[in-house]
Motif scaffolding. Structure first.
Motif, mmCIF file in Angstrom:
data_model
loop_
_atom_site.group_PDB
_atom_site.id
_atom_site.type_symbol
_atom_site.label_atom_id
_atom_site.label_comp_id
_atom_site.label_asym_id
_atom_site.label_seq_id
_atom_site.Cartn_x
_atom_site.Cartn_y
_atom_site.Cartn_z
ATOM 1 N N THR A 76 -4.962 10.797 -15.451
ATOM 2 C CA THR A 76 -4.468 9.611 -16.149
ATOM 3 C C THR A 76 -2.989 9.788 -16.462
ATOM 4 O OG1 THR A 76 -5.049 10.482 -18.339
ATOM 5 C CG2 THR A 76 -6.701 9.123 -17.208
ATOM 6 N N CYS A 77 -2.317 8.673 -16.705
ATOM 7 C CA CYS A 77 -0.904 8.719 -17.067
ATOM 8 C C CYS A 77 -0.558 7.480 -17.875
ATOM 9 C CB CYS A 77 -0.022 8.799 -15.825
ATOM 10 S SG CYS A 77 -0.105 7.336 -14.761
ATOM 11 N N THR A 78 0.577 7.547 -18.553
ATOM 12 C CA THR A 78 1.158 6.396 -19.246
ATOM 13 C C THR A 78 2.602 6.266 -18.800
ATOM 14 O OG1 THR A 78 -0.250 6.739 -21.192
ATOM 15 C CG2 THR A 78 1.728 5.378 -21.473
ATOM 16 N N ILE A 79 2.981 5.110 -18.323
ATOM 17 C CA ILE A 79 4.351 4.877 -17.868
ATOM 18 C C ILE A 79 4.997 3.865 -18.808
ATOM 19 C CG2 ILE A 79 5.836 4.367 -15.911
ATOM 20 C CD1 ILE A 79 3.801 6.602 -15.407
ATOM 21 N N GLY A 80 6.080 4.250 -19.434
ATOM 22 C CA GLY A 80 6.727 3.387 -20.411
ATOM 23 C C GLY A 80 7.523 2.258 -19.783
ATOM 24 N N SER A 81 7.320 1.059 -20.278
ATOM 25 C CA SER A 81 8.121 -0.086 -19.845
ATOM 26 C C SER A 81 9.412 -0.153 -20.650
ATOM 27 C CB SER A 81 7.338 -1.391 -20.050
ATOM 28 O OG SER A 81 6.178 -1.413 -19.257
ATOM 29 N N GLY A 82 10.428 -0.791 -20.082
ATOM 30 C CA GLY A 82 11.657 -1.013 -20.821
ATOM 31 C C GLY A 82 11.463 -2.035 -21.916
ATOM 32 N N GLY A 83 12.266 -1.935 -22.970
ATOM 33 C CA GLY A 83 12.191 -2.895 -24.061
ATOM 34 C C GLY A 83 12.508 -4.304 -23.597
ATOM 35 N N ALA A 84 11.763 -5.279 -24.118
ATOM 36 C CA ALA A 84 11.935 -6.678 -23.714
ATOM 37 C C ALA A 84 13.180 -7.290 -24.338
ATOM 38 C CB ALA A 84 10.705 -7.488 -24.112
ATOM 39 N N THR A 85 13.724 -8.317 -23.672
ATOM 40 C CA THR A 85 14.906 -9.012 -24.164
ATOM 41 C C THR A 85 14.619 -9.749 -25.467
ATOM 42 O OG1 THR A 85 14.383 -10.993 -22.896
ATOM 43 C CG2 THR A 85 15.752 -9.342 -21.821
ATOM 44 N N VAL A 86 15.670 -10.000 -26.234
ATOM 45 C CA VAL A 86 15.551 -10.753 -27.487
ATOM 46 C C VAL A 86 16.717 -11.729 -27.589
ATOM 47 C CG1 VAL A 86 14.346 -8.904 -28.723
ATOM 48 C CG2 VAL A 86 16.847 -9.014 -28.789
ATOM 49 N N THR A 87 16.527 -12.760 -28.415
ATOM 50 C CA THR A 87 17.594 -13.693 -28.763
ATOM 51 C C THR A 87 17.642 -13.788 -30.283
ATOM 52 O OG1 THR A 87 17.275 -14.983 -26.744
ATOM 53 C CG2 THR A 87 18.464 -16.047 -28.546
ATOM 54 N N GLY A 88 18.771 -13.412 -30.878
ATOM 55 C CA GLY A 88 18.909 -13.463 -32.328
ATOM 56 C C GLY A 88 17.991 -12.513 -33.052
ATOM 57 N N ALA A 89 17.849 -11.283 -32.555
ATOM 58 C CA ALA A 89 16.925 -10.319 -33.174
ATOM 59 C C ALA A 89 17.333 -8.903 -32.783
ATOM 60 C CB ALA A 89 15.492 -10.593 -32.728
ATOM 61 N N ASN A 90 16.669 -7.928 -33.393
ATOM 62 C CA ASN A 90 16.839 -6.539 -32.981
ATOM 63 C C ASN A 90 16.245 -6.321 -31.603
ATOM 64 O OD1 ASN A 90 18.026 -5.780 -35.351
ATOM 65 N ND2 ASN A 90 16.583 -4.141 -35.800
ATOM 66 N N GLY A 91 16.832 -5.398 -30.852
ATOM 67 C CA GLY A 91 16.262 -5.021 -29.571
ATOM 68 C C GLY A 91 14.952 -4.271 -29.742
ATOM 69 N N ASN A 92 14.208 -4.179 -28.665
ATOM 70 C CA ASN A 92 12.926 -3.467 -28.667
ATOM 71 C C ASN A 92 13.075 -2.079 -28.057
ATOM 72 O OD1 ASN A 92 11.002 -5.623 -29.570
ATOM 73 N ND2 ASN A 92 11.851 -6.670 -27.793
ATOM 74 N N ALA A 93 12.383 -1.114 -28.657
ATOM 75 C CA ALA A 93 12.401 0.240 -28.108
ATOM 76 C C ALA A 93 11.609 0.293 -26.806
ATOM 77 C CB ALA A 93 11.804 1.217 -29.114
ATOM 78 N N GLY A 94 11.993 1.197 -25.916
ATOM 79 C CA GLY A 94 11.239 1.412 -24.693
ATOM 80 C C GLY A 94 9.991 2.241 -24.962
ATOM 81 N N GLY A 95 9.067 2.220 -24.021
ATOM 82 C CA GLY A 95 7.824 2.957 -24.169
ATOM 83 C C GLY A 95 7.931 4.370 -23.617
ATOM 84 N N ALA A 96 7.013 5.231 -24.045
ATOM 85 C CA ALA A 96 6.985 6.623 -23.608
ATOM 86 C C ALA A 96 6.252 6.766 -22.279
ATOM 87 C CB ALA A 96 6.308 7.486 -24.663
ATOM 88 N N THR A 97 6.683 7.738 -21.477
ATOM 89 C CA THR A 97 5.993 8.112 -20.247
ATOM 90 C C THR A 97 5.350 9.483 -20.453
ATOM 91 O OG1 THR A 97 7.482 6.825 -18.833
ATOM 92 C CG2 THR A 97 6.334 8.667 -17.803
ATOM 93 N N VAL A 98 4.062 9.566 -20.160
ATOM 94 C CA VAL A 98 3.294 10.777 -20.463
ATOM 95 C C VAL A 98 2.443 11.157 -19.263
ATOM 96 C CG1 VAL A 98 1.624 11.843 -22.031
ATOM 97 C CG2 VAL A 98 3.155 10.053 -22.884
ATOM 98 N N TYR A 99 2.545 12.427 -18.859
ATOM 99 C CA TYR A 99 1.618 12.967 -17.856
ATOM 100 C C TYR A 99 1.279 14.393 -18.247
ATOM 101 C CZ TYR A 99 -0.616 14.499 -13.614
ATOM 102 O OH TYR A 99 -1.538 15.002 -12.724
ATOM 103 N N GLY A 100 0.004 14.638 -18.490
ATOM 104 C CA GLY A 100 -0.416 15.967 -18.908
ATOM 105 C C GLY A 100 0.324 16.413 -20.147
ATOM 106 N N MET A 101 1.051 17.536 -20.031
ATOM 107 C CA MET A 101 1.788 18.090 -21.173
ATOM 108 C C MET A 101 3.258 17.703 -21.201
ATOM 109 S SD MET A 101 0.151 21.937 -21.324
ATOM 110 C CE MET A 101 0.792 22.375 -19.710
ATOM 111 N N VAL A 102 3.671 16.803 -20.307
ATOM 112 C CA VAL A 102 5.088 16.426 -20.218
ATOM 113 C C VAL A 102 5.253 15.007 -20.759
ATOM 114 C CG1 VAL A 102 7.084 16.217 -18.708
ATOM 115 C CG2 VAL A 102 5.317 17.898 -18.198
ATOM 116 N N ILE A 103 6.180 14.845 -21.689
ATOM 117 C CA ILE A 103 6.350 13.571 -22.390
ATOM 118 C C ILE A 103 7.830 13.224 -22.469
ATOM 119 C CG2 ILE A 103 5.938 12.290 -24.519
ATOM 120 C CD1 ILE A 103 3.792 14.392 -25.200
ATOM 121 N N ALA A 104 8.175 11.978 -22.128
ATOM 122 C CA ALA A 104 9.531 11.455 -22.322
ATOM 123 C C ALA A 104 9.433 10.162 -23.112
ATOM 124 C CB ALA A 104 10.213 11.207 -20.978
ATOM 125 N N GLY A 105 10.083 10.127 -24.258
ATOM 126 C CA GLY A 105 9.999 8.955 -25.121
ATOM 127 C C GLY A 105 10.921 7.829 -24.680
#
Length: 300
Positions: A76-105
């Motif tokens: 299994t794995c988790t692939i982080g998507s980029g933060g979605a666009t906004v208008t008149g608001a704070n930006g969104n954080a990107g998602g984390a990518t995880v495989y086994g013991m390796v993680i990138a936020g």
């Protein structure tokens, strides 16, 4: 027999002799590894944060984190998507990518109407925003890597992930690092003087450029958003320029791991390349740039 990696003409940050077997993008959650393979070398890149958008200029989004190492073979794995666009608001954080013991936020979202959102696990910090009434909204620090590499907390701070840049006249660039921080907004209060916002932080993956805004009179100057930070191999996008009344330029997207950052257009920030931060939007009708999607590379 020993091998000298420095004489390997295709040297990269993956161990010599391995082959890239799978490249996995967002939307995939399962992985098939041959039964005889027990250990896998994984390169994880998190999603970049999107830029912010406000009544002035938005801060750029931070680049997604980067991590690489050996892990057990997982299905299994988790692939982080980029933060979605906004208008008149704070930006969104990107998602984390995880495989086994390796993680990138994911990278932090840039500031828009409040303080920038937080980065996680090695992601770059988001740039600060400044409204047309001179109100400051703060940047965010980069995230602590899952390996324990510390965050960068000061404006423009250099670390594993770079901190976001402060807003001001002029604003500051994003901090450099493996993952660059987002650039801060530049607010120009002298209507007849041209101004250009500073770029996102450079690194293996670049942060998004900050927006620029002109609140002065007479409004005869050109204001230009900051460029996206350059990645190791791919450049950031350019900021857009404007001379229209009470408006400004948007920031370019940060250079990605395998793709260039997008150019800003009008009041809309540029999209980050793979893992790159999105550019900050310009004024209250502007839209920020999306963060670049994360990706997973599997070698065995």
């Amino acid at each position: 027999m020993s091998a000298n990696i420095y004489n390997n003409p295709s040297f990269s940050d993956t161990p010599y002799g391995l082959k890239l077997q799978q490249t996995i993008s967002p939307g995939t959650t399962s992985v098939t590894i041959p039964s005889n393979i027990k250990r896998v070398y994984a390169v994880c890149i998190g999603g970049g944060g999107s830029g912010g958008s406000a009544t002035g200029g938005g801060g750029g989004g931070g680049a997604g984190g980067y991590s690489a190492g050996w892990t057990y073979a997982a299905n299994t794995c988790t692939i982080g998507s980029g933060g979605a666009t906004v208008t008149g608001a704070n930006g969104n954080a990107g998602g984390a990518t995880v495989y086994g013991m390796v993680i990138a936020g994911g990278g932090a979202g840039g500031a828009g109407t409040a303080n920038a959102t937080a980065a996680i696990m090695g992601g770059g910090g988001g740039g600060a925003a400044r409204s047309s009434t001179n109100a400051n909204f703060n940047l965010s620090a980069s995230g602590i890597s899952y390996t324990g590499a510390p965050s960068a907390t000061a404006s423009q701070g250099v670390g594993y992930g770079g901190a976001g840049g402060s807003a001001g006249a002029p604003g500051q660039k994003g901090g450099d690092g493996v993952s660059g921080g987002g650039g801060g907004c530049t607010l120009q209060t002298t209507g007849s003087t041209n101004a250009t916002a500073l770029p996102g932080g450079a690194g293996l993956i670049g942060g998004g450029g900050g927006g620029a805004y002109n609140s002065g009179t007479p409004l005869t100057a050109t204001v230009t958003g900051g460029a996206g930070g350059n990645g190791d191999k791919f450049s950031g996008g350019t900021g857009s320029a404007s001379t229209a009344a009470l408006t400004g330029g948007a920031g370019g997207g940060g250079g990605g791991f395998i793709a260039v950052g997008g150019n800003a257009s009008g009041n809309t920030g540029g999209t980050g390349g793979n893992g790159g931060g999105g550019g900050g939007g310009a004024n209250n009708s502007g839209t920020s740039g999306a963060g670049g999607d994360g990706v997973l590379y599997l070698y065995y």
